[in-house]
Design an enzyme around this catalytic site. Structure first.
Site, PDB file in Angstrom:
ATOM      1  N   ASP A  83       0.863  -1.185   0.000  1.00 21.66           N
ATOM      2  CA  ASP A  83       0.000   0.000   0.000  1.00 21.66           C
ATOM      3  C   ASP A  83       0.899   1.234   0.000  1.00 21.66           C
ATOM      4  OD1 ASP A  83      -2.493  -1.352   0.118  1.00 21.66           O
ATOM      5  OD2 ASP A  83      -2.310  -1.590   2.280  1.00 21.66           O
TER       6      ASP A  83
ATOM      7  N   ASP B 263      -7.010  -1.656  -4.755  1.00 24.71           N
ATOM      8  CA  ASP B 263      -8.099  -1.284  -3.853  1.00 24.71           C
ATOM      9  C   ASP B 263      -9.045  -0.279  -4.507  1.00 24.71           C
ATOM     10  OD1 ASP B 263      -6.907  -2.901  -1.907  1.00 24.71           O
ATOM     11  OD2 ASP B 263      -5.800  -1.225  -1.037  1.00 24.71           O
TER      12      ASP B 263
END
Length: 183
Positions: free
Chosen positions: A136, A154
């Site tokens: 991330d 995402d």
């Protein structure tokens, strides 16, 4: 004997023709995967772990590794969650691909929504299988509150889910309206 689709008691689903070549829309999933893996590679090679790089007053690039799911769900467990989430990603991708293959002609938003989710699931699956965690790097914050960091996969999953919900609500309304107008 009359065709069941032409009888007055025919179901709405049988009256709706299937979309031609819905699996050709899987290019969207491929695009999400390529963009996701490319941006994760750049983030991993250019950012120092957990060292925020301010881009805007409310947005940082911050390299983080998430062994769990969204919002670091199950991240503190000893490793079984890696395989659990991998199985979910594979199962969901297969199920969504089957669903995509059966999309009706009037469900145009589904041919975008389903590949977005599939691409996001497979992008994060790659990370889980290769690294044991998801990379991330997108971090939004305001007034000392930080939204959990996320990635392009995402974004694909989220946009696909929103489009899926939208199609579920608006598509049903559209079908009811069309059905009422035809009777």
């Amino acid at each position: 004997m009359p065709n069941a689709a032409n009888t007055p008691n025919a179901t709405n689903a049988s009256e709706r023709p299937p979309m031609k070549r819905p699996l050709s829309w899987l290019w969207i999933a491929a695009a999400v995967i390529v963009l996701d893996l490319l941006t994760k590679y750049v983030a991993s090679s250019q950012l120092c772990y957990a060292q925020p790089v301010e881009v805007l007053p409310f947005f940082n690039l911050t390299l983080l590794h998430n062994p769990g799911a969204a919002f670091s769900f199950l991240a503190t467990h000893p490793g079984w969650q890696r395989w659990f989430f991998a199985i979910i990603a594979v199962g969901a991708s297969v199920a969504l691909t089957i669903w995509l293959s059966r999309v009706k002609n009037d469900e145009k938003l589904l041919v975008i929504a389903l590949p977005l989710i599939i691409g996001g699931a497979l992008g994060n699956l790659y990370d889980r299988l290769v690294h044991g965690y998801v990379v991330d790097f997108l971090s939004f914050h305001v007034a000392g509150w930080y939204y959990p960091a996320f990635n392009v996969a995402d974004i694909g999953i989220t946009l696909g889910a929103v489009a899926l919900i939208w199609e579920s609500i608006m598509g049903e309304r559209r079908r009811k309206k069309a059905h009422a107008a035809s009777h």
